[in-house]
Design a protein around this motif. Structure first.
Motif, short mmCIF file in Angstrom:
data_model
loop_
_atom_site.label_atom_id
_atom_site.label_comp_id
_atom_site.label_asym_id
_atom_site.label_seq_id
_atom_site.Cartn_x
_atom_site.Cartn_y
_atom_site.Cartn_z
N ASP A 71 0.83 -1.21 0.00
CA ASP A 71 0.00 0.00 0.00
C ASP A 71 0.86 1.26 0.00
O ASP A 71 0.52 2.25 -0.66
CB ASP A 71 -0.93 0.01 1.22
N GLU A 127 2.36 1.69 -3.54
CA GLU A 127 1.37 2.18 -4.50
C GLU A 127 1.03 3.64 -4.26
O GLU A 127 0.94 4.44 -5.20
CB GLU A 127 0.10 1.33 -4.41
N TYR A 145 4.25 5.97 -5.23
CA TYR A 145 4.99 5.44 -6.38
C TYR A 145 6.07 6.41 -6.85
O TYR A 145 7.23 6.03 -7.04
CB TYR A 145 4.01 5.16 -7.52
#
Length: 296
Positions: free
Chosen positions: A130, A133, A136
């Motif tokens: 998580d 993501e 990023y």
């Protein structure tokens, strides 16, 4: 030339491997082994996040160049820096236009984000999906920084524009094509900003070219000619023969349902690549064919 490609199991990574192999390069692919490599390419299987397993898979192998397609965090970069120190003379990191997300410059140049001075925080929980993501762009910036400062090899960083065409697993361009063909409205920001794009085949050629080059530091990889989402939709409409219906939505909603609608400018200056000797094509030249492919 002996090249190791980390990742490379899908999309333009497979094209890169094909370009290298067809040019007479000895290619070794290092990944978790979920996909078999193309014919004539050696495969080593290991999880790059496991330093001991990575060292065991490599054994005593050494390479002229490493091309890293799947480095997303500074922790991954730090492992690679330790493992490949003295195993290669050149390390090519595939990075992204997203590293420029906070710069506000347009068109953005490489010096807008300097990896030699970018702060790195290895203590963050980079192993959590998580976090990776959600952050990023920051993960890529810090990975660039770690590899740039590593000893034992020279580092080149390829900051790719938005890649489209061929086996695009993201489905972003196909999303627009489907909506426009069906006459469904495309949600966009009130003032969408331009972005740079690059065709799958061309970025693969550029990475293969970079592997054989000798420059260091970041370089922007983008076709000539940026487009905003309205211009992209107009180009799709011309190919499919349907007038696009654009709908201005709330910024958050527009971003969620329209992946190439941007509040910030993501247009890239590709002048450094040109000065180094690589001429990118014009997006206007290849976009119609890529749109046709996305209809299939």
């Amino acid at each position: 030339m002996d090249v190791c490609v980390i990742g490379g199991s899908r999309y333009f990574g497979r094209r890169l491997i094909g370009h290298l192999r067809d040019a007479g390069v000895r290619v070794t692919v290092l990944n978790r082994g979920s996909t078999a490599p193309p014919a004539g390419v050696e495969q080593l299987c290991a999880d790059r996040n496991d330093e001991a397993a990575l060292r065991a898979a490599l054994g005593e192998r050494r390479f002229d160049v490493v091309v890293d397609q799947v480095c997303y965090t500074p922790v991954q970069a730090a492992i690679a820096a330790r493992v490949f120190a003295e195993r290669t003379r050149r390390y090519v990191l595939t990075s992204t236009v997203e590293v420029y997300a906070e710069t506000g410059e347009a068109p953005v140049r490489e010096e807008a984000v300097d990896p030699s001075v970018w702060p790195v925080d290895l203590a963050l929980p980079w192993g959590h999906p998580d976090l990776v993501e959600a952050h990023y762009a920051e993960g890529k910036r810090q990975a660039e920084a770690v590899l740039t400062r590593a000893g034992g090899f020279e580092t080149a960083i390829v900051r790719t524009a938005h890649v489209v065409g061929g086996a695009d697993f993201t489905g972003r361009l196909a999303h627009y094509v489907r909506q426009i063909e069906r006459g469904e409205p495309v949600r966009v920001h009130a003032d969408p900003q331009p972005a740079s794009f690059v065709q799958e085949e061309e970025i693969a050629r550029f990475l293969a070219w970079t592997a054989a080059a000798d420059f260091t530091g970041p370089v922007n990889a983008a076709s000539d000619g940026a487009l905003d989402v309205r211009e992209l939709c107009a180009a799709i409409g011309r190919v499919v023969g349907v007038e696009p219906v654009l709908e201005t939505g709330a910024q958050e909603g527009a971003a969620e349902s329209s992946p190439y609608s941007f509040e910030r400018c993501y247009a890239m200056d590709n002048g450094r690549a040109r000065r180094l000797g690589f001429e990118f094509s014009s997006v206007a030249g290849w976009l119609p064919q890529v749109i046709k492919e996305a209809r299939a």
